[in-house]
Each structure stands twice: as structure tokens, then as C-alpha cells.
Write a protein that holds these residues in place. Structure first.
Motif, PDB file in Angstrom:
ATOM      1  N   ASP A   1     -42.335   1.853  15.979  1.00 43.81           N
ATOM      2  CA  ASP A   1     -41.752   1.600  14.671  1.00 43.81           C
ATOM      3  C   ASP A   1     -42.479   0.495  13.897  1.00 43.81           C
ATOM      4  O   ASP A   1     -42.331   0.377  12.702  1.00 43.81           O
ATOM      5  CB  ASP A   1     -40.300   1.146  14.914  1.00 43.81           C
ATOM      6  CG  ASP A   1     -39.357   1.771  13.925  1.00 43.81           C
ATOM      7  OD1 ASP A   1     -39.746   2.763  13.304  1.00 43.81           O
ATOM      8  OD2 ASP A   1     -38.232   1.255  13.776  1.00 43.81           O
TER       9      ASP A   1
ATOM     10  N   TYR B   1     -35.782  -7.469  13.043  1.00 47.73           N
ATOM     11  CA  TYR B   1     -36.872  -6.519  13.258  1.00 47.73           C
ATOM     12  C   TYR B   1     -38.168  -7.295  13.434  1.00 47.73           C
ATOM     13  O   TYR B   1     -38.327  -8.359  12.837  1.00 47.73           O
ATOM     14  CB  TYR B   1     -36.989  -5.551  12.067  1.00 47.73           C
ATOM     15  CG  TYR B   1     -35.980  -4.428  12.148  1.00 47.73           C
ATOM     16  CD1 TYR B   1     -36.217  -3.325  12.941  1.00 47.73           C
ATOM     17  CD2 TYR B   1     -34.782  -4.497  11.442  1.00 47.73           C
ATOM     18  CE1 TYR B   1     -35.285  -2.295  13.029  1.00 47.73           C
ATOM     19  CE2 TYR B   1     -33.843  -3.478  11.527  1.00 47.73           C
ATOM     20  CZ  TYR B   1     -34.106  -2.377  12.325  1.00 47.73           C
ATOM     21  OH  TYR B   1     -33.194  -1.370  12.425  1.00 47.73           O
TER      22      TYR B   1
ATOM     23  N   ALA C   1     -31.050  -8.582  10.820  1.00 48.95           N
ATOM     24  CA  ALA C   1     -30.461  -7.282  10.489  1.00 48.95           C
ATOM     25  C   ALA C   1     -29.057  -7.216  11.076  1.00 48.95           C
ATOM     26  O   ALA C   1     -28.173  -6.543  10.543  1.00 48.95           O
ATOM     27  CB  ALA C   1     -31.321  -6.151  11.033  1.00 48.95           C
TER      28      ALA C   1
ATOM     29  N   GLU D   1     -21.727  -0.869   3.623  1.00 44.70           N
ATOM     30  CA  GLU D   1     -22.644  -0.426   2.578  1.00 44.70           C
ATOM     31  C   GLU D   1     -24.019  -0.144   3.172  1.00 44.70           C
ATOM     32  O   GLU D   1     -24.312  -0.578   4.286  1.00 44.70           O
ATOM     33  CB  GLU D   1     -22.754  -1.520   1.511  1.00 44.70           C
ATOM     34  CG  GLU D   1     -21.505  -1.619   0.673  1.00 44.70           C
ATOM     35  CD  GLU D   1     -21.533  -2.847  -0.222  1.00 44.70           C
ATOM     36  OE1 GLU D   1     -21.842  -2.674  -1.401  1.00 44.70           O
ATOM     37  OE2 GLU D   1     -21.248  -3.943   0.262  1.00 44.70           O
ATOM     38  N   ASN D   2     -24.870   0.516   2.388  1.00 41.24           N
ATOM     39  CA  ASN D   2     -26.238   0.747   2.853  1.00 41.24           C
ATOM     40  C   ASN D   2     -26.915  -0.591   3.101  1.00 41.24           C
ATOM     41  O   ASN D   2     -26.762  -1.519   2.323  1.00 41.24           O
ATOM     42  CB  ASN D   2     -27.028   1.539   1.809  1.00 41.24           C
ATOM     43  CG  ASN D   2     -26.654   3.008   1.873  1.00 41.24           C
ATOM     44  OD1 ASN D   2     -26.230   3.495   2.922  1.00 41.24           O
ATOM     45  ND2 ASN D   2     -26.782   3.697   0.749  1.00 41.24           N
ATOM     46  N   GLY D   3     -27.646  -0.646   4.196  1.00 40.74           N
ATOM     47  CA  GLY D   3     -28.367  -1.880   4.515  1.00 40.74           C
ATOM     48  C   GLY D   3     -27.514  -2.917   5.224  1.00 40.74           C
ATOM     49  O   GLY D   3     -27.965  -4.036   5.465  1.00 40.74           O
ATOM     50  N   SER D   4     -26.280  -2.548   5.594  1.00 35.13           N
ATOM     51  CA  SER D   4     -25.412  -3.554   6.220  1.00 35.13           C
ATOM     52  C   SER D   4     -25.645  -3.665   7.728  1.00 35.13           C
ATOM     53  O   SER D   4     -25.097  -4.543   8.377  1.00 35.13           O
ATOM     54  CB  SER D   4     -23.948  -3.230   5.929  1.00 35.13           C
ATOM     55  OG  SER D   4     -23.635  -1.940   6.411  1.00 35.13           O
TER      56      SER D   4
ATOM     57  N   LYS E   1     -25.685  -0.803  10.063  1.00 33.71           N
ATOM     58  CA  LYS E   1     -25.052   0.233  10.888  1.00 33.71           C
ATOM     59  C   LYS E   1     -26.060   0.943  11.796  1.00 33.71           C
ATOM     60  O   LYS E   1     -25.853   1.069  12.996  1.00 33.71           O
ATOM     61  CB  LYS E   1     -24.347   1.263   9.988  1.00 33.71           C
ATOM     62  CG  LYS E   1     -23.348   0.654   9.022  1.00 33.71           C
ATOM     63  CD  LYS E   1     -22.619   1.692   8.213  1.00 33.71           C
ATOM     64  CE  LYS E   1     -23.503   2.506   7.276  1.00 33.71           C
ATOM     65  NZ  LYS E   1     -24.123   1.752   6.176  1.00 33.71           N
ATOM     66  N   THR E   2     -27.159   1.393  11.204  1.00 32.15           N
ATOM     67  CA  THR E   2     -28.150   2.113  12.000  1.00 32.15           C
ATOM     68  C   THR E   2     -28.790   1.183  13.027  1.00 32.15           C
ATOM     69  O   THR E   2     -29.067   1.579  14.164  1.00 32.15           O
ATOM     70  CB  THR E   2     -29.227   2.714  11.073  1.00 32.15           C
ATOM     71  OG1 THR E   2     -28.577   3.624  10.207  1.00 32.15           O
ATOM     72  CG2 THR E   2     -30.295   3.440  11.846  1.00 32.15           C
ATOM     73  N   THR E   3     -29.002  -0.047  12.626  1.00 28.40           N
ATOM     74  CA  THR E   3     -29.582  -1.020  13.557  1.00 28.40           C
ATOM     75  C   THR E   3     -28.675  -1.172  14.779  1.00 28.40           C
ATOM     76  O   THR E   3     -29.140  -1.227  15.922  1.00 28.40           O
ATOM     77  CB  THR E   3     -29.764  -2.373  12.847  1.00 28.40           C
ATOM     78  OG1 THR E   3     -30.494  -2.149  11.647  1.00 28.40           O
ATOM     79  CG2 THR E   3     -30.495  -3.358  13.722  1.00 28.40           C
TER      80      THR E   3
ATOM     81  N   TYR F   1     -34.310  -0.705  20.631  1.00 24.49           N
ATOM     82  CA  TYR F   1     -34.741  -2.100  20.526  1.00 24.49           C
ATOM     83  C   TYR F   1     -33.864  -2.928  21.457  1.00 24.49           C
ATOM     84  O   TYR F   1     -32.728  -2.543  21.746  1.00 24.49           O
ATOM     85  CB  TYR F   1     -34.518  -2.637  19.114  1.00 24.49           C
ATOM     86  CG  TYR F   1     -35.437  -2.085  18.062  1.00 24.49           C
ATOM     87  CD1 TYR F   1     -36.654  -2.685  17.798  1.00 24.49           C
ATOM     88  CD2 TYR F   1     -35.065  -0.972  17.311  1.00 24.49           C
ATOM     89  CE1 TYR F   1     -37.494  -2.187  16.828  1.00 24.49           C
ATOM     90  CE2 TYR F   1     -35.900  -0.463  16.334  1.00 24.49           C
ATOM     91  CZ  TYR F   1     -37.116  -1.076  16.089  1.00 24.49           C
ATOM     92  OH  TYR F   1     -37.939  -0.583  15.127  1.00 24.49           O
TER      93      TYR F   1
HETATM   94  P1  ADP Z   1     -27.579   0.767   7.308  1.00 25.95           P
HETATM   95  O1  ADP Z   1     -27.706   1.731   8.435  1.00 25.95           O
HETATM   96  O2  ADP Z   1     -26.247   0.111   7.275  1.00 25.95           O
HETATM   97  O3  ADP Z   1     -27.917   1.352   5.989  1.00 25.95           O
HETATM   98  P2  ADP Z   1     -29.815  -0.568   8.527  1.00 25.95           P
HETATM   99  O4  ADP Z   1     -29.348  -0.879   9.906  1.00 25.95           O
HETATM  100  O5  ADP Z   1     -30.708   0.583   8.360  1.00 25.95           O
HETATM  101  O6  ADP Z   1     -28.575  -0.450   7.551  1.00 25.95           O
HETATM  102  O7  ADP Z   1     -30.569  -1.854   7.951  1.00 25.95           O
HETATM  103  C1  ADP Z   1     -30.106  -3.177   8.143  1.00 25.95           C
HETATM  104  C2  ADP Z   1     -31.168  -4.133   7.605  1.00 25.95           C
HETATM  105  O8  ADP Z   1     -32.339  -4.089   8.400  1.00 25.95           O
HETATM  106  C3  ADP Z   1     -31.584  -3.829   6.182  1.00 25.95           C
HETATM  107  O9  ADP Z   1     -31.766  -5.062   5.514  1.00 25.95           O
HETATM  108  C4  ADP Z   1     -32.888  -3.105   6.344  1.00 25.95           C
HETATM  109  O10 ADP Z   1     -33.725  -3.353   5.244  1.00 25.95           O
HETATM  110  C5  ADP Z   1     -33.452  -3.762   7.597  1.00 25.95           C
HETATM  111  N1  ADP Z   1     -34.283  -2.807   8.343  1.00 25.95           N
HETATM  112  C6  ADP Z   1     -33.929  -1.583   8.765  1.00 25.95           C
HETATM  113  N2  ADP Z   1     -34.929  -0.983   9.463  1.00 25.95           N
HETATM  114  C7  ADP Z   1     -35.949  -1.865   9.485  1.00 25.95           C
HETATM  115  C8  ADP Z   1     -37.264  -1.858  10.054  1.00 25.95           C
HETATM  116  N3  ADP Z   1     -37.724  -0.826  10.767  1.00 25.95           N
HETATM  117  N4  ADP Z   1     -38.029  -2.964   9.870  1.00 25.95           N
HETATM  118  C9  ADP Z   1     -37.578  -4.017   9.167  1.00 25.95           C
HETATM  119  N5  ADP Z   1     -36.360  -4.084   8.617  1.00 25.95           N
HETATM  120  C10 ADP Z   1     -35.544  -3.030   8.763  1.00 25.95           C
END
Ligand code: ADP
Length: 618
Positions: A123, A389, A396, A415-418, A420-422, A431
Motif C-alpha cells: 500500500d 499510515y 487515522a 463520516e467519510n474519512g473518520s 472506519k476502513t482503517t 496493518y
Molecule cells: P473512512 O473509511 O471512514 O472513510 P478511512 O479509514 O478510509 O476513513 O480514512 C481515515 C483517515 O486515514 C483519512 O484521513 C484518510 O485520508 C487516511 N488514510 C486512509 N488510507 C490511507 C493511506 N493508505 N495512506 C495514508 N492515509 C490514509
């Protein structure tokens, strides 16, 4: 040229090349064997007619009778026919090997690396840039491992050409001129040594000159030009992507002009580019000089061999043999020098390749097994987890603590960017946390075997991808699978009706990349297939990371609720930025700026003053 590449020492180049050779040998030794045999045969074959023709001409010129001439003629014909047949067979074998194995082998080298690397390194933009550079170098002129492979076969060809030439030309020096001839001085050792030195000098000089000319090409980084070339010249063929735009906006003139300018750019290939100018200037001059030296060399051989024949050392037929053989010798040396030059130019590309292949796995690999519990009693706990990251300077996730048991329905909203996916990426150990720890049944997840731990999860990511392969294989994520179960899972996922309408059922190929009768599935259908894949895996934890993002909120809520009914006793984690989708969950965790700011059930959260309420009302 403008973009000079790093010059490596000869030793480094040889070490890199040896390693590359070992890599090829390990993935597909037959590739190297077939290439070597083909090149050797190709190099030696022309010497056969040369040898027999010389014998034949000598015999005829010497006044031999039919009894001697006919057998020689027979040999000449039989040997050339046999060599031609053998050559064709070997070539066929080598081409088959190359076409069917070279690129798959290259891909496997990188595929294995990409899949075995720590995911965080895959990644990492730095590594992605490195990989792109390697791919572009390969596309530009096969630089890297592929170049090494072709240089190896060239080198084998050159060596055999030289060996064959030596075998056929030794007697040019050893057969003496008749002692009563006025040319007897040609027998003098000094004369032979001088002639030998001249020949070697001419071969080396012409090789060095053409090598010098070739260096302009091999030291020239044409990646940029190549990219421009592929872009501008094939753009009209990209009908699906850009062709329509080009037509509707009548961009052809403008593109033609842009393409022309690109061609003239310093890193391109047009007449005014750096290579174009070098061709008219120094590169052309070196080529011309190399040609002049090698032609003089040929003249010298004619002279020497002709004089010795005149002095009675051998028949006139042998002159053609020596001239042909020594021409082969010169060609062999030129090839060998060229190979050395290209090996050198290829060194930096191999270095890039190894930089990538040598990226170490830094993630701790535990050895505990996650016992397959029939009661599926698993408990996951995030204990004060924070994550940044690689290369990022903001968190994150920050101080996330959370616990959930198997069988629960957990919603992760925000919200987006909060974050969740992380959160999911850490859960699936793509990770490792920067701080804090994640526990499975009270033990840090790092202590489990990685493959064992991963097998506990089935995830449908936002940007999940199905493969252009048969439907059933997509569901099972395997080539061989339980057809009944695959069908059941598709039915549960709501795909029954569509499955019934597919002519080849489970064997229907998805998409048309490989099969003309493949089916294009819609976004919604793809989701159902992805959900069926989750069910087929039967993992205790299921994660749906907004795979429904393309749907409207109501449809998403419907998919989530329906899915909730079919996951039975499994733990399901639903991620969404739409609160309405997750109302049914036992527990809702609200993420905000990487932190869990609220946790509870919908009815409670919606009445509490806080982020959830604000999002709900929004
Ligand atoms: P969500 O799933 O809630 O939309 P993410 O978990 O994708 O949010 O992102 C959380 C934060 O981590 C955001 O600020 C995003 O910009 C940052 N981020 C996500 N993926 C990466 C990455 N691969 N490298 C650097 N920053 C990341």
C-alpha cells in the motif's frame, strides 16, 4: 544524453546479472535451456554449408573426379537439410517456451512478491512508485529481468559463433605456404602473429565503436517518450475510454499537434529528439566508423587468405571458408561486446528490481493457531489502539478501545474519512497498530499464525473486485468447489433468479475479457455475488465495508437487513456512513476523526445529544 543513468561497476553489474540469472533458473530453467540450445544451433548452422562448400570447390578446382565430387555434394545437401530441419524444430520449441512461459514467469516473480509482502508495504506509495518504474522499464525496452533473459540468449549465440569460427579458421594460420613459393614469408611466425594481432584489433575496435554507438540508446531513458508514444498514437483505438470524446470534440488536430510536439521532446524518438539528433551526429558517426573498420577487416582477411591460397597452402574453396568463418568471428565478438554494453545499461534496472524484491517482511509472524472452535466462541478486543499510515503525520485512528463477541451485529458508522476502513484494515491485520494492541480471545493477534488469523474473516471491501472467471469459481474463490454449496450461497444472497437465467449457470464466465459469451453483471448483481462469496467462506467474522456505496440509501438498508438474516450465528460488522442502514445492529460505534466518540444501540444514541444525533438529523 540528458538523463544519464547511474554507472555501476563491472563487478556490481555481474553480481546483479548472476542473481537475475539465478531467479530465472529458479522459476523456469527450461526457458534458459531452450534459449541456449536454439541460439547455439542458430550460430553453428551456417558453418556446415560453409565447410562442405569449401571441400567441394577445392575438389572441383583440384580436378577431382565424379567419385570424389558426388559424395561431397551429397554431404553438403544432407547436412544442410538436416541442420535446417533441426533448426526449425529447436526454434519452434524455444518460441513455444518463450511465448508460453516468459511473461507468466516474470509475472509470477512479482505476483508472489506482491502477495507475500506485508500489506502495508504494498500500500506504500513509495513501493508502488518503484513497481511502476519497474513495469515501465520493462515496457520501454524490456529492461530488467526480461532484458537479462534475452541478453543471456544473445551471449550464448555469440559464444558459439566464435567457437565455430575458431574451429573453421585455425587451419588458415597453421597450413603453411609451399616452401618453393615466393610467398613463403607468410609462414614466418612474426607474420602470423602480426596478422592475428591485426584481426583481433580490428574486431575489438569495430565492436567497441558500435558499442559506443549503441550506448546512446541504452543509456537513454525513453520511458517518458514511450509513455507519450503509447498515449498519442493509440489514443484513437481506446474507443471505449477516449475515442468518443475525441470524435465529439473534434480533438484530432489538437492531438496531432500535441503528439508531434511530444515526438520532438528531448526524451522522445522524433527526428529532433535527443536520439534523433544523436543519430545524425555522434551516434551515426560511431556506426559509420564501426562499419568502415569491419569492412577493412574483411578486406584484410581476403588478402591474407587469398595470398596463402596463391602460395599453395590450401585450395581456393578454403578461401571462402576462412572468410566466412572470420566474418562469423567478428560478428560473434561484436555481439558479445554489445551484450556486455547492454548488461551494463541493464544494471540499474536490475538494481531497481532487487530493491523491490528485497523489501523485507517486517510484520511479526506468530505461530499460535486459531483453534477452529465448533462453538465459534471468539472475542475481539481493541485495546487503546492508535494508528498512523506509513509516512502520514496525522493519526487515522486514536485511542480506540472496543470489545465485541461472536454472534453480535456491530455497526461502524461515521463520516467519510473518520477511520472506519482503517479500523477494518487493522482488524484484518493488513496493518499492525502503531500503538496499543488488538486481542483475539485475550491474546495479541500478532501471536497467531497470519494465514490462520486471516481465515477468520470474510470481508467485502468498498472497492471489491470480481474476477473475469466463471461465476461458481468467483463464489468459491477457488478453481474446484462444491457446486451445491455455491448455488445455495447465491440463492441466499438473492441471486437465484438471475442464476436461473444464465445459460451456463455456475460455469458462466463473468465479464467479456476472456469469453465472448461472458455476462456483464450490474453493480447490484456483483454485490450479490460478493455476498455469496462471503457466505461460501463460512468464516466466523464477516465484514461489509460499504460494498453498497453505489446504491441509494434505501436499497443499502435493504441489502444490510437481508444480509443480517442470512449470516446466522456469525459476527457481522457493517460499515456505513448512512446511519439508516445499521439501525438493526446490537451495537453501533460512532467514529469521528479516528476516535470512537459514541457507542450503543440506535434508540439510545438517537436520543443522546452527540455526533450520532447530529448525523441522524443531517
Ligand atoms: P473512512 O473509511 O471512514 O472513510 P478511512 O479509514 O478510509 O476513513 O480514512 C481515515 C483517515 O486515514 C483519512 O484521513 C484518510 O485520508 C487516511 N488514510 C486512509 N488510507 C490511507 C493511506 N493508505 N495512506 C495514508 N492515509 C490514509
Amino acid at each position: 544524453m540528458s538523463e544519464k543513468k547511474e554507472r555501476l561497476s563491472f563487478r556490481q553489474v555481474m553480481a546483479y546479472s548472476r542473481r537475475g540469472f539465478a531467479i530465472w533458473w529458479k522459476v523456469k530453467p527450461e526457458l534458459l535451456v531452450s534459449a541456449a540450445v536454439q541460439r547455439a544451433a542458430d550460430a553453428l548452422a551456417p558453418y556446415l554449408p560453409l565447410y562442405f562448400t569449401a571441400r567441394l570447390v577445392n575438389a572441383i578446382a583440384g580436378g577431382a573426379g565424379a567419385g570424389e565430387v558426388w559424395p561431397l555434394l551429397g554431404w553438403l545437401l544432407a547436412s544442410t537439410a538436416a541442420a535446417g530441419t533441426l533448426l526449425a524444430a529447436v526454434k519452434c520449441w524455444d518460441e513455444t517456451m518463450r511465448y508460453s512461459h516468459q511473461f507468466p514467469a516474470w509475472n509470477r516473480i512479482f505476483f508472489d512478491k506482491l502477495l507475500s509482502m506485508d500489506f502495508c508495504d504494498v500500500d506504500d506509495p513509495k513501493n508502488q512508485a518503484l513497481f511502476t518504474q519497474i513495469q515501465q522499464a520493462r515496457q520501454w525496452s524490456g529492461w530488467g529481468l526480461n532484458k537479462l533473459y534475452s541478453l543471456f540468449s544473445h551471449a550464448v549465440g555469440a559464444v558459439f559463433r566464435i567457437l565455430g569460427a575458431i574451429a573453421l579458421s585455425v587451419s588458415l594460420f597453421t597450413l603453411p605456404v609451399r616452401l618453393d613459393s615466393p610467398l613463403v614469408w607468410l609462414n614466418h611466425p612474426m607474420c602470423l602473429a602480426g596478422m592475428g594481432a591485426l584481426l583481433v584489433g580490428a574486431v575489438l575496435l569495430s565492436g567497441a565503436l558500435s558499442n559506443r554507438a549503441n550506448r546512446y540508446w541504452s543509456e537513454y531513458d525513453g520511458t517518458q517518450g514511450n509513455r507519450g508514444f503509447s498515449f498519442f498514437y493509440f489514443i484513437a483505438m481506446n474507443e471505449r475510454h477516449r475515442g468518443t470524446d475525441i470524435r465529439t470534440y473534434a480533438q484530432d488536430k489538437f492531438l496531432e499537434e500535441a503528439g508531434r510536439q511530444n515526438m520532438e521532446g528531448p526524451t522522445s524518438f522524433g527526428p529532433n529528439s535527443l536520439v534523433g539528433r544523436a543519430g545524425r551526429g555522434p551516434m551515426g558517426a560511431f556506426r559509420a566508423a564501426a562499419g568502415a573498420v569491419s569492412q577493412s577487416f574483411m578486406g584484410l582477411i581476403y588478402l591474407f587468405a587469398g595470398l596463402k591460397a596463391l602460395g599453395g597452402a590450401f585450395g581456393v574453396g578454403s578461401v571462402t571458408q576462412y572468410v566466412g568463418a572470420l566474418a562469423g568471428l567478428a560478428l560473434g565478438f561484436t555481439d558479445l561486446l554489445e551484450v556486455m554494453g547492454e548488461l551494463r545499461a541493464n544494471g540499474p534496472y536490475l538494481k531497481l528490481t532487487y530493491q523491490f524484491l528485497d523489501i523485507p517482511n517486517k510484520m511479526y509472524q506468530g505461530s499460535l493457531t486459531t483453534e477452529k472452535r465448533s462453538d465459534r466462541k471468539y472475542e475481539i478486543e481493541f485495546r487503546d489502539v492508535s494508528f498512523r499510515y506509513p509516512g502520514a503525520d496525522t493519526w487515522a485512528l486514536r485511542h480506540v478501545s472496543m470489545k465485541f463477541d461472536v454472534g453480535e451485529r456491530l455497526a461502524v458508522v461515521g463520516e467519510n474519512g473518520s477511520g472506519k476502513t482503517t479500523f477494518i484494515k487493522l482488524l484484518c491485520r493488513l496493518y499492525d497498530p502503531t500503538e496499543g494492541e488488538i486481542l483475539l480471545n485475550g491474546i495479541d493477534i500478532r501471536k497467531y499464525r497470519y494465514d490462520n488469523y486471516l481465515a477468520l474473516f470474510s470481508v467485502v471491501f468498498q472497492d471489491f473486485k470480481l474476477l473475469a472467471q466463471p461465476l461458481g469459481q468467483n463464489v468459491a474463490a477457488a478453481e474446484r468447489y462444491d457446486r451445491e454449496r455455491a448455488r445455495e450461497c447465491l440463492e441466499k444472497a438473492g441471486f437465484a433468479e438471475r442464476l436461473g437465467s444464465l445459460p451456463k449457470g455456475l460455469d458462466t464466465c463473468l465479464y467479456r475479457e476472456f469469453e465472448d459469451d461472458g455476462v456483464e453483471v450490474s453493480g447490484g448483481e456483483a454485490q450479490k455475488i460478493a455476498l455469496a462469496r462471503v457466505l461460501y467462506q463460512d468464516a466466523p467474522f464477516i465484514v461489509l465495508d460499504e460494498p453498497t456505496a453505489a446504491l441509494d440509501p434505501e436499497a443499502e438498508a435493504e441489502v444490510y437487513t437481508k444480509f443480517n438474516d442470512i449470516v446466522e450465528d456469525k459476527t457481522a460488522i457493517y460499515i456505513s456512513h448512512r446511519l439508516s442502514s445499521c439501525r438493526f445492529c446490537d451495537e453501533i460505534a460512532v467514529f469521528d476523526h479516528g476516535q470512537v466518540v459514541q457507542q450503543g444501540v440506535h434508540d439510545k444514541l438517537v436520543e443522546t445529544d452527540g455526533k450520532y444525533q447530529a448525523l441522524w438529523e443531517a
